[in-house]
Motif scaffolding. Structure first.
Motif, PDB file in Angstrom:
ATOM      1  N   LEU A   1       0.837  -1.209   0.000  1.00  0.00           N
ATOM      2  CA  LEU A   1       0.000   0.000   0.000  1.00  0.00           C
ATOM      3  C   LEU A   1       0.873   1.260   0.000  1.00  0.00           C
ATOM      4  O   LEU A   1       0.543   2.242  -0.685  1.00  0.00           O
ATOM      5  CB  LEU A   1      -0.961  -0.016   1.176  1.00  0.00           C
ATOM      6  CG  LEU A   1      -2.044  -1.104   1.117  1.00  0.00           C
ATOM      7  CD1 LEU A   1      -2.852  -1.116   2.403  1.00  0.00           C
ATOM      8  CD2 LEU A   1      -2.936  -0.940  -0.102  1.00  0.00           C
ATOM      9  N   ASP A   2       1.983   1.244   0.722  1.00  0.00           N
ATOM     10  CA  ASP A   2       2.935   2.365   0.684  1.00  0.00           C
ATOM     11  C   ASP A   2       3.486   2.549  -0.727  1.00  0.00           C
ATOM     12  O   ASP A   2       3.637   3.672  -1.213  1.00  0.00           O
ATOM     13  CB  ASP A   2       4.113   2.128   1.640  1.00  0.00           C
ATOM     14  CG  ASP A   2       3.760   2.244   3.110  1.00  0.00           C
ATOM     15  OD1 ASP A   2       2.689   2.802   3.452  1.00  0.00           O
ATOM     16  OD2 ASP A   2       4.570   1.765   3.934  1.00  0.00           O
ATOM     17  N   HIS A   3       3.810   1.433  -1.384  1.00  0.00           N
ATOM     18  CA  HIS A   3       4.366   1.478  -2.742  1.00  0.00           C
ATOM     19  C   HIS A   3       3.349   2.050  -3.731  1.00  0.00           C
ATOM     20  O   HIS A   3       3.681   2.914  -4.548  1.00  0.00           O
ATOM     21  CB  HIS A   3       4.818   0.073  -3.162  1.00  0.00           C
ATOM     22  CG  HIS A   3       5.634   0.049  -4.396  1.00  0.00           C
ATOM     23  ND1 HIS A   3       5.448  -0.888  -5.379  1.00  0.00           N
ATOM     24  CD2 HIS A   3       6.656   0.837  -4.818  1.00  0.00           C
ATOM     25  CE1 HIS A   3       6.312  -0.677  -6.355  1.00  0.00           C
ATOM     26  NE2 HIS A   3       7.055   0.366  -6.037  1.00  0.00           N
ATOM     27  N   ILE A   4       2.118   1.576  -3.650  1.00  0.00           N
ATOM     28  CA  ILE A   4       1.075   2.096  -4.543  1.00  0.00           C
ATOM     29  C   ILE A   4       0.884   3.593  -4.301  1.00  0.00           C
ATOM     30  O   ILE A   4       0.814   4.377  -5.255  1.00  0.00           O
ATOM     31  CB  ILE A   4      -0.258   1.336  -4.356  1.00  0.00           C
ATOM     32  CG1 ILE A   4      -0.103  -0.123  -4.806  1.00  0.00           C
ATOM     33  CG2 ILE A   4      -1.392   2.024  -5.119  1.00  0.00           C
ATOM     34  CD1 ILE A   4      -1.268  -1.025  -4.410  1.00  0.00           C
ATOM     35  N   TYR A   5       0.820   4.000  -3.050  1.00  0.00           N
ATOM     36  CA  TYR A   5       0.667   5.422  -2.710  1.00  0.00           C
ATOM     37  C   TYR A   5       1.809   6.244  -3.317  1.00  0.00           C
ATOM     38  O   TYR A   5       1.578   7.294  -3.914  1.00  0.00           O
ATOM     39  CB  TYR A   5       0.623   5.592  -1.191  1.00  0.00           C
ATOM     40  CG  TYR A   5       0.483   7.034  -0.757  1.00  0.00           C
ATOM     41  CD1 TYR A   5      -0.771   7.629  -0.681  1.00  0.00           C
ATOM     42  CD2 TYR A   5       1.601   7.790  -0.434  1.00  0.00           C
ATOM     43  CE1 TYR A   5      -0.909   8.961  -0.293  1.00  0.00           C
ATOM     44  CE2 TYR A   5       1.472   9.120  -0.050  1.00  0.00           C
ATOM     45  CZ  TYR A   5       0.218   9.694   0.013  1.00  0.00           C
ATOM     46  OH  TYR A   5       0.093  11.009   0.388  1.00  0.00           O
ATOM     47  N   ALA A   6       3.031   5.755  -3.181  1.00  0.00           N
ATOM     48  CA  ALA A   6       4.195   6.473  -3.703  1.00  0.00           C
ATOM     49  C   ALA A   6       4.179   6.569  -5.232  1.00  0.00           C
ATOM     50  O   ALA A   6       4.752   7.503  -5.801  1.00  0.00           O
ATOM     51  CB  ALA A   6       5.485   5.795  -3.239  1.00  0.00           C
TER      52      ALA A   6
END
Length: 182
Positions: A113-118
């Motif tokens: 989820l952090d990766h998608i957000y970034a």
């Protein structure tokens, strides 16, 4: 996640399972039917690029190019089950994740989820299955590693996005998420 490390979002053991499944199993295609809605939102939010996160066999790219050949969008793909797409994708105005999040290793979900957000500039379209898959890997493991209710997913995604146009059934939750700027 400026320094992308694939092992932050997927274990090598599971990546190999996905690579096998992508080649050998008749899965994917969940995005078909959602592509007109995705394109509508991309235009509404003036997106120039879309990241298909968990692109599988490139169903989104293929169907949007057939049905809307003049869409004018840069379509980027991330798919750990295909070595050519198991690399850090470019940042895109919109990210889509259709029937993918339930396939994530539970201990990697927050990193994913952090990766998608970034990798998302503006908006995120998601669709998550809430029930077990009818299929398993050869070792008997269900294809859906995370089986949670809609409230679990709404809570997780609300940390990153303002959720709009959310729809849920007994088996799925989907909708549009507007990126919160932290």
């Amino acid at each position: 996640m400026d320094n992308f490390n694939l092992s932050d979002v997927i274990s090598e053991e599971y990546r190999k399972k996905l690579e096998w499944a992508t080649k050998e199993m008749p899965w994917g295609g969940a995005v078909i039917g959602s592509h007109p809605r995705i394109l509508k939102w991309a235009k509404e939010y003036e997106c120039k690029s879309i990241l298909d996160y968990g692109s599988g066999k490139s169903d989104f790219l293929n169907i949007i190019n057939v049905d809307f050949p003049d869409h004018g969008l840069q379509i980027n793909q991330y798919e750990p089950g295909r070595p050519e797409f198991a690399i850090d994708p470019p940042v895109s105005d919109m990210s889509i994740c259709v029937d993918v999040l339930e396939h994530i290793e539970p201990e990697k979900l927050d990193s994913v989820l952090d990766h998608i957000y970034a990798k998302t500039n503006k908006i995120f379209y998601f669709k998550v299955c809430l029930v077990a898959s009818h299929s398993t890997f050869p070792d008997g493991q269900n294809l859906h590693l995370i089986i949670e209710d809609k409230d679990f997913w709404i809570d997780k995604l609300s940390k990153y996005y303002t959720l709009e146009d959310i729809v849920f059934t007994s088996a799925h939750v989907w909708g549009l998420a507007i990126k919160k700027i932290n």
